[in-house]
Design a protein around this motif. Sequence first.
Motif, mmCIF file in Angstrom:
data_model
loop_
_atom_site.group_PDB
_atom_site.id
_atom_site.type_symbol
_atom_site.label_atom_id
_atom_site.label_comp_id
_atom_site.label_asym_id
_atom_site.label_seq_id
_atom_site.Cartn_x
_atom_site.Cartn_y
_atom_site.Cartn_z
ATOM 1 N N GLY A 26 7.890 0.354 7.464
ATOM 2 C CA GLY A 26 8.299 -0.909 6.709
ATOM 3 C C GLY A 26 9.399 -0.884 5.577
ATOM 4 O O GLY A 26 9.294 -1.521 4.731
ATOM 5 N N TRP A 27 10.090 0.261 6.011
ATOM 6 C CA TRP A 27 10.939 0.490 4.703
ATOM 7 C C TRP A 27 12.563 0.454 5.137
ATOM 8 O O TRP A 27 12.876 0.163 6.160
ATOM 9 C CB TRP A 27 11.027 2.059 4.288
ATOM 10 N N HIS A 28 13.252 0.289 4.142
ATOM 11 C CA HIS A 28 14.813 0.106 4.259
ATOM 12 C C HIS A 28 15.263 1.280 3.694
ATOM 13 O O HIS A 28 16.578 1.653 4.062
ATOM 14 C CB HIS A 28 15.281 -1.275 3.602
ATOM 15 N N CYS A 29 14.425 1.869 2.420
ATOM 16 C CA CYS A 29 15.208 2.969 1.933
ATOM 17 C C CYS A 29 14.195 3.984 1.704
ATOM 18 O O CYS A 29 13.056 3.444 1.363
ATOM 19 C CB CYS A 29 15.846 2.588 0.513
ATOM 20 N N VAL A 30 14.435 5.381 2.151
ATOM 21 C CA VAL A 30 13.269 6.345 1.859
ATOM 22 C C VAL A 30 14.041 7.358 0.603
ATOM 23 O O VAL A 30 15.355 7.725 1.154
ATOM 24 C CB VAL A 30 12.960 6.949 2.969
ATOM 25 N N THR A 100 19.440 -2.466 -1.598
ATOM 26 C CA THR A 100 19.851 -1.344 -2.226
ATOM 27 C C THR A 100 19.317 -0.020 -2.149
ATOM 28 O O THR A 100 17.868 -0.118 -1.821
ATOM 29 C CB THR A 100 20.124 -1.583 -3.965
ATOM 30 N N CYS A 101 19.782 1.058 -2.051
ATOM 31 C CA CYS A 101 19.310 2.369 -1.831
ATOM 32 C C CYS A 101 19.979 3.269 -2.837
ATOM 33 O O CYS A 101 21.131 3.874 -2.339
ATOM 34 C CB CYS A 101 19.624 2.776 -0.290
ATOM 35 N N ARG A 102 19.293 3.577 -4.032
ATOM 36 C CA ARG A 102 19.829 4.380 -5.066
ATOM 37 C C ARG A 102 18.903 5.314 -5.497
ATOM 38 O O ARG A 102 17.776 5.076 -5.530
ATOM 39 C CB ARG A 102 20.703 3.602 -6.044
ATOM 40 N N VAL A 104 17.362 5.826 -7.822
ATOM 41 C CA VAL A 104 16.726 5.392 -9.261
ATOM 42 C C VAL A 104 15.141 5.340 -8.935
ATOM 43 O O VAL A 104 14.682 4.474 -8.035
ATOM 44 C CB VAL A 104 17.110 4.179 -9.775
ATOM 45 N N SER A 105 14.241 5.809 -9.698
ATOM 46 C CA SER A 105 12.841 5.986 -9.235
ATOM 47 C C SER A 105 12.215 4.584 -9.400
ATOM 48 O O SER A 105 11.320 4.292 -8.546
ATOM 49 C CB SER A 105 11.947 7.068 -10.218
ATOM 50 N N THR A 106 12.463 3.808 -10.433
ATOM 51 C CA THR A 106 11.850 2.538 -10.649
ATOM 52 C C THR A 106 12.495 1.423 -9.471
ATOM 53 O O THR A 106 11.648 0.483 -9.411
ATOM 54 C CB THR A 106 12.503 1.937 -11.839
ATOM 55 N N ASP A 107 13.439 1.880 -8.545
ATOM 56 C CA ASP A 107 13.663 0.974 -7.577
ATOM 57 C C ASP A 107 12.455 1.317 -6.532
ATOM 58 O O ASP A 107 12.295 0.007 -5.784
ATOM 59 C CB ASP A 107 14.829 1.355 -6.993
ATOM 60 N N PHE A 108 11.786 2.288 -6.629
ATOM 61 C CA PHE A 108 10.845 2.357 -5.607
ATOM 62 C C PHE A 108 9.534 2.062 -5.662
ATOM 63 O O PHE A 108 8.800 2.282 -6.795
ATOM 64 C CB PHE A 108 10.879 3.882 -5.040
#
Length: 121
Positions: A26-30, A100-102, A104-108
Amino acid sequence: QVQPVESGGGSVESGGSLTLRCVASGWHCVGWFRQGPGKEREGVALIRSDGITTYADSVKGRFTVSKDLDNDKNTLWLQMNSLKPEDNGMYYCATHGVSTCRPVSTDFRYWGQGTQVTVSS
């Protein structure tokens, strides 16, 4: 989405290789992140659901992130070659579902429990 599960860490000599595995859905960015002793957590490799990858300068040319699809499960790999002592640390697989996929740990939002990588000189 559910919590990712990593595996594959271990101990190698400098110049050796390891392959880390992450099972996620279920992810868009890993993102693959690592945290060495006394260091901040840093993003080393990202992969989007469309296959686009990005790498930290410190691992370019040595690490490769890839994904497989197996029915409803997604298995992702981090191939690490030419390992150096500075690659030591706990490696985490993290996911999120936003566009977005960057690195930055706080995005995850979802994080695995981590797997230890030790490189001896």
